[in-house]
Write an enzyme that holds these catalytic residues in place. Structure first.
Site, PDB file in Angstrom:
ATOM      1  N   SER A   1      12.148   5.969  -3.053  1.00 19.08           N
ATOM      2  CA  SER A   1      10.970   5.799  -3.904  1.00 19.08           C
ATOM      3  C   SER A   1      10.046   7.001  -3.995  1.00 19.08           C
ATOM      4  O   SER A   1       9.119   7.010  -4.808  1.00 19.08           O
ATOM      5  CB  SER A   1      10.152   4.577  -3.456  1.00 19.08           C
ATOM      6  OG  SER A   1      10.774   3.404  -3.936  1.00 19.08           O
TER       7      SER A   1
ATOM      8  N   SER B   1       9.884   3.882  -6.821  1.00 15.64           N
ATOM      9  CA  SER B   1       8.715   3.092  -7.149  1.00 15.64           C
ATOM     10  C   SER B   1       7.414   3.882  -7.158  1.00 15.64           C
ATOM     11  O   SER B   1       6.428   3.426  -7.724  1.00 15.64           O
ATOM     12  CB  SER B   1       8.573   1.943  -6.148  1.00 15.64           C
ATOM     13  OG  SER B   1       8.329   2.454  -4.839  1.00 15.64           O
TER      14      SER B   1
ATOM     15  N   LYS C   1      -0.522   6.403  -3.516  1.00 14.25           N
ATOM     16  CA  LYS C   1       0.178   5.248  -4.070  1.00 14.25           C
ATOM     17  C   LYS C   1      -0.621   4.006  -3.725  1.00 14.25           C
ATOM     18  O   LYS C   1      -1.189   3.900  -2.626  1.00 14.25           O
ATOM     19  CB  LYS C   1       1.582   5.189  -3.447  1.00 14.25           C
ATOM     20  CG  LYS C   1       2.509   4.121  -4.034  1.00 14.25           C
ATOM     21  CD  LYS C   1       3.900   4.235  -3.387  1.00 14.25           C
ATOM     22  CE  LYS C   1       4.902   3.252  -3.978  1.00 14.25           C
ATOM     23  NZ  LYS C   1       6.250   3.442  -3.374  1.00 14.25           N
TER      24      LYS C   1
END
Lengths: 484, 477
Positions: A181, A157, A82
């Protein structure tokens, strides 16, 4: 476009074949780069693919194998990160304009540990800006599409990391989970996602959203791959003061232990209102499957979790308002000039941050302001204590708990962007574990009425990852055939 | 008293109340939360690392040495050392890298203590807490202030340096007392090895809260906080200026507004920085990147056992051993000469003469190396009449600069004590040779004494002891 998980080699398979010399890390890498090359224009899982860096890492792994060395448990396994994990000399943006082009001078602890384990970091994945969102629509660089249905969001996310695994771009990836997330996009993309115990994985080099909630964790197509990845990245780091100073649990040797006699509680508050009927149905089927495998399942009420969402939207924005203050244009990142220092800072932040980030900074600053602290932030901390206490009571009777991961399957783009509250409700089942600091895992379990994947969540007490993974492995093997 | 502009206030009618906040930079090897070096000076932006610059992803790790020094200071200030935690103080400023300062808010490491001034006055200490320093901005152009500067440069070498903020109670009643408090605090910090105490390098920075009230009342007046006080001298001047300003306001029927004010060394005045209403809302909350610090009894007791004897205790010890007034021991202790004096007294030297020498004749730093036995011999030679006061001073100076025993030095300088019988002969010859003067002396003209003493000194080339000569002359009367 649609694709199915499970049709690509697992991380464990790749590592075995690379270590044995059956395949080279470079060949493995090129396969994955080719898939990214042909499909990521559509999916947009990556903000940045590290072609050159990944090639030299793979070559180094191959040299090690040739020299008769053991390159580690993830030998030659491509991994995506990420884009909120610092990678030395590689752009790290948090999908925000304000950090566009910024290259950290250091690697996050998890990146160092991946390197030691022989993994090949292949790129940085798209996300909601500063990890604020549940659909990856808040990225400053455009949304990621769900590989299971490209008209829908991948969740967020960590949507890019979930999609990268679901699309076969990488067998495993890392995300961060502050309120769900990792688990929510894992559920929406039909992959496994883990939020470890707070302090199990070092946050050094993870760009903070809400420090007391943030935790890095794995995405994988299988529970076993997620276990190996978590074993590699977990463990004490003196560079993170909140890191647990104890050896991390052994997961892989216990995946086949089974659930005979395991006491499982199905959380009542997460099975009723606000949860889609098909999601609740699959969760009950998951409970039945565990019972059939020898576990005992009972419903359990954890009353305080109903306050989780409210408490979360005070604690997380409050910490974020402080964590994101440093993006002021003075030292790094993008700067928008002004006539005075104040004007420069103001313009930089106004233009650099997206709407959701601004919304949360304002919420958080307000919750901490003089005269309001006790009513907002102070009260949220009390709710946190209450949630922890209620979980503790439940864990006296149960070994692990069960719930849906997300209230619905993947939703279409734009569906919830105009209504922040509807978006926030996506995390109603995942948030309480973050507030409590506990671990939880989302495992794919069948499909919804729309044919899209549904995830079931297994929750465990702090440092209870071993039994959590064993339970997840049983669920994985009992899951109905792939969604059609 | 009067301020820099010559205005005075009537101290019989008004009382000044001062509370000081002293920021002391701790002498640690590295910064409070990172391994960047803690060092004054150096090329700008060289003692930095990711945390110093507040880079994304960096995390603080508490420096144990800073905690140890904070415990030392806490114990030296008679504080309770307690479990403590860090909070974030949020405000935007370019020299604050994270745009928040990690400080201690609700639970400081050191709670409730006091220190004793050389005159015995006790000043309360509310708390002492750890926090990180900011970088240093230099505003180029304009008036050197951020608002009208052409551009600014920032040096982050200082950012993250550990500070101990020592918050004193409003127990101080004059500018001189404030100066004494800061001096005493500085001595303590240096004694325990917590700080180098260099005010000129910013190792110690003082903010003073000043208010005034009619003498005899107990309620505190509205205070103003004065910043930018960089020396003991400016501390005194700033307090006096501020007190006069406030008394003038009240006398003119105005109310003192709670403000933060800036001391300007050049014009000798304080200037308003901001009012209470304009103050930042710091939005304090517990620092989530750090965990609670509980030093524990064992650590605290280990630190306590290793503490040196502190200045106040040393003053008391010296005063008791010498019988000399407590206040007069201050300078001797400040010079670190108390051990020498105690040893000399122990070796039989006269206490008052010993302290007098230490106060007046031993300002040279090399005095610390004096041999206590030799020092005691010198004092005894003087009190025993073998050396005059003047000779003793000269011998002592020689002992300090080049060492050696007092007897050898005295002999080398020809300071042989006069035999009394020899001196008696000289005196009798002088009386016989100056009948007129002697007659006047006998009639009570004491001024003639000087003539006789002078003549004896001349005849002995200064070797005679003036006191002995006086005694002899009186005995011949």
């Amino acid at each position: 476009m649609t694709s199915k998980p499970g049709t690509y080699p697992t991380a464990i398979d790749i590592a075995v074949s690379v270590r044995s010399g059956e395949r080279t890390a470079s060949e493995v890498l090129e396969d994955h780069l080719a898939r990214i090359g042909s499909s990521d224009a559509e999916i947009h899982a990556f903000n940045h693919v590290m072609v050159d860096e990944a090639r030299s890492t793979a070559e180094a792994v191959d040299s090690a194998v040739e020299a008769g060395e053991n390159p580690g448990p993830l030998a030659g396994v491509p991994v995506a990160l990420k884009d909120n994990m610092c990678t030395r000399a590689v752009p790290t943006t948090c999908s925000s304009r304000i950090l566009e082009g910024w290259k950290p001078p250091y690697d996050a602890t998890v990146v160092q540990r991946l390197g030691v384990a022989g993994a090949v970091v292949i790129g940085k994945t798209n996300m909601d800006e500063f990890a604020m969102g549940s659909s990856t629509e808040n990225s400053a660089f455009g949304p990621t599409r769900n590989p299971r249905d490209t008209s829908r969001v991948p969740g967020g996310s960590s949507g890019g990391s979930a999609a990268a695994v679901a699309a076969g771009f990488v067998p495993i990836s890392l995300g961060s989970d502050t309120g769900g997330s990792i688990r929510q996009p894992a559920a929406l993309c039909g992959v496994v996602g883990v939020k470890p115990t707070y302090g199990a994985v070092s946050r050094l080099g993870l760009i903070a959203f809400a420090s007391s909630l943030d935790q890095i964790g794995p995405f994988a197509n299988t529970v076993a791959d997620a276990a190996v990845l978590l074993e590699v990245i977990a463990g004490h780091d003196p560079g993170d003061s909140t890191s647990i100073d104890e050896p991390f649990a052994e997961l892989s040797p216990h995946l086949d232990d089974g659930v005979v006699g395991t006491r499982i509680g199905l959380i009542t508050e997460m099975m009723g209102e606000g949860i889609d009927a098909d999601v609740a149905a699959r969760t009950r089927e998951a409970a039945d499957a565990l019972e059939a495998a020898g576990a005992t399942v009972e419903e359990v009420s954890i009353p305080a979790v109903t306050y989780g969402l409210s408490a979360y939207y005070l604690v997380a924005p409050a910490e974020a308002s402080s964590n994101l203050a440093r993006y002021d244009g003075v030292r790094y990142g993008n700067r928008v000039e002004g006539n005075t220092t104040d004007e420069m800072m103001f313009a930089t932040r106004t233009q650099g941050f997206g709407d959701e980030v601004k919304r949360r900074i304002m919420l958080g600053a307000y919750a901490l302001s003089a005269g309001y602290y006790d009513a907002f932030y102070g009260k949220a901390l009390k709710v946190r204590t209450l949630i922890r206490a209620d979980f503790q009571v439940a864990y006296e009777k149960f070994d692990v708990l069960l719930s849906p991961t997300s209230p619905s399957t993947a939703f279409p783009f734009g569906d919830k962007t105009s209504d922040p509250m509807a978006m926030y409700l996506n995390d109603v089942c995942t948030i309480p574990t973050n507030l409590a600091g506990h671990p939880a895992i989302s495992v794919p379990f069948g499909a919804g009425d729309d044919g899209l994947p549904i995830g079931v969540q297994v929750l465990a007490p702090p440092r209870g990852e071993q039994q959590m993974f064993t339970t997840a492995a049983v669920l994985e093997s009992a899951a109905p055939g792939d969604a059609e | 008293m009067s301020d820099a502009t010559g205005t005075t206030i009537d101290l019989e009618k008004w009382e000044i109340v001062v509370g000081l906040e002293v920021h002391a930079e701790l002498s640690t090897r590295t910064k409070l939360f990172s391994s960047a070096i803690n060092q004054f000076g150096g090329e700008p932006n060289t003692n930095i690392d990711p945390l110093t610059l507040g880079l994304p992803g960096s995390l603080p790790v508490l420096n144990e040495q800073a905690v140890e020094l904070a415990i030392r200071v806490g114990l030296a200030l008679n504080c309770t050392v307690q479990p403590n935690e860090f909070s974030r103080k949020n405000y935007f400023y370019p020299d604050l890298p994270k745009d928040y300062q990690i400080s201690q808010f609700d639970r400081p490491i050191d709670d409730e203590g006091h220190l004793e001034l050389p005159d015995g006055t006790v000043i309360g200490v509310e708390r002492a807490h750890l926090e990180e320093d900011t970088g240093k901005s230099t505003h180029v152009g304009g008036g050197g202030r951020i608002h009208d500067a052409g551009h600014s440069t920032i040096d982050y070498n200082r950012a993250g340096v550990p500070l101990l903020e020592i918050v004193g109670k409003p127990d101080i009643r004059s500018a001189d007392q404030a100066k004494a408090y800061v001096s005493e605090l500085r001595s303590i910090l240096m004694a325990v090895g917590a700080s180098d105490g260099k005010m000129e390098e910013g190792s110690m920075r003082v903010d003073c809260n000043v208010s005034v009230r009619p003498r005899g009342t107990t309620e505190l007046g509205t205070r103003c906080e004065v910043k930018n006080v960089n020396s003991l001298r400016s501390l005194g001047r700033a307090i006096e200026y501020e007190a006069v300003r406030q008394v003038d306001m009240i006398s003119a029927g105005e109310r003192v507004q709670q403000q933060t004010r800036h001391w300007n060394e050049d014009d000798g005045r304080t200037h308003k920085l901001r009012s209470k209403e304009e103050a930042d809302d710091y939005r304090f909350f517990p620092e989530p990147d750090l965990v609670e610090v509980d030093p524990g009894e064992e650590w605290i007791e280990r630190v306590r056992a290793a503490l040196p004897v502190l200045p106040a205790a040393r003053r008391h010890r010296l005063s008791e051993a010498s019988g000399v007034d407590l206040a007069k021991t201050a300078i001797v202790v400040e010079r670190g000469l108390d051990e020498l004096c105690l040893a000399a007294i122990d070796a039989g030297a006269d206490p008052v003469r010993t302290l007098t020498h230490a106060e007046h004749n031993l300002s040279d730093e090399r005095s610390l190396d004096l041999d206590p036995g030799a020092f005691a011999s010198l004092v005894t030679m003087e009190t025993g009449g073998d050396l005059t006061a003047t000779q003793a001073k000269q011998v002592l100076a020689e002992m300090v600069s080049s060492g050696g025993s007092p007897a050898d030095i005295a002999r080398a300088k020809g300071f042989e004590a006069m035999d009394n019988s020899e001196l008696e002969g000289i005196v009798d010859d002088l009386i016989a040779g100056s009948p007129d003067e002697w007659q006047r002396f006998l009639e009570g003209d004491t001024k003639v004494m000087g003539f006789f003493v002078g003549q004896v000194m001349k005849a002995t080339r200064g070797q005679a002891d003036g006191k002995v000569v006086t005694k002899l002359l009186n005995s011949r009367r």
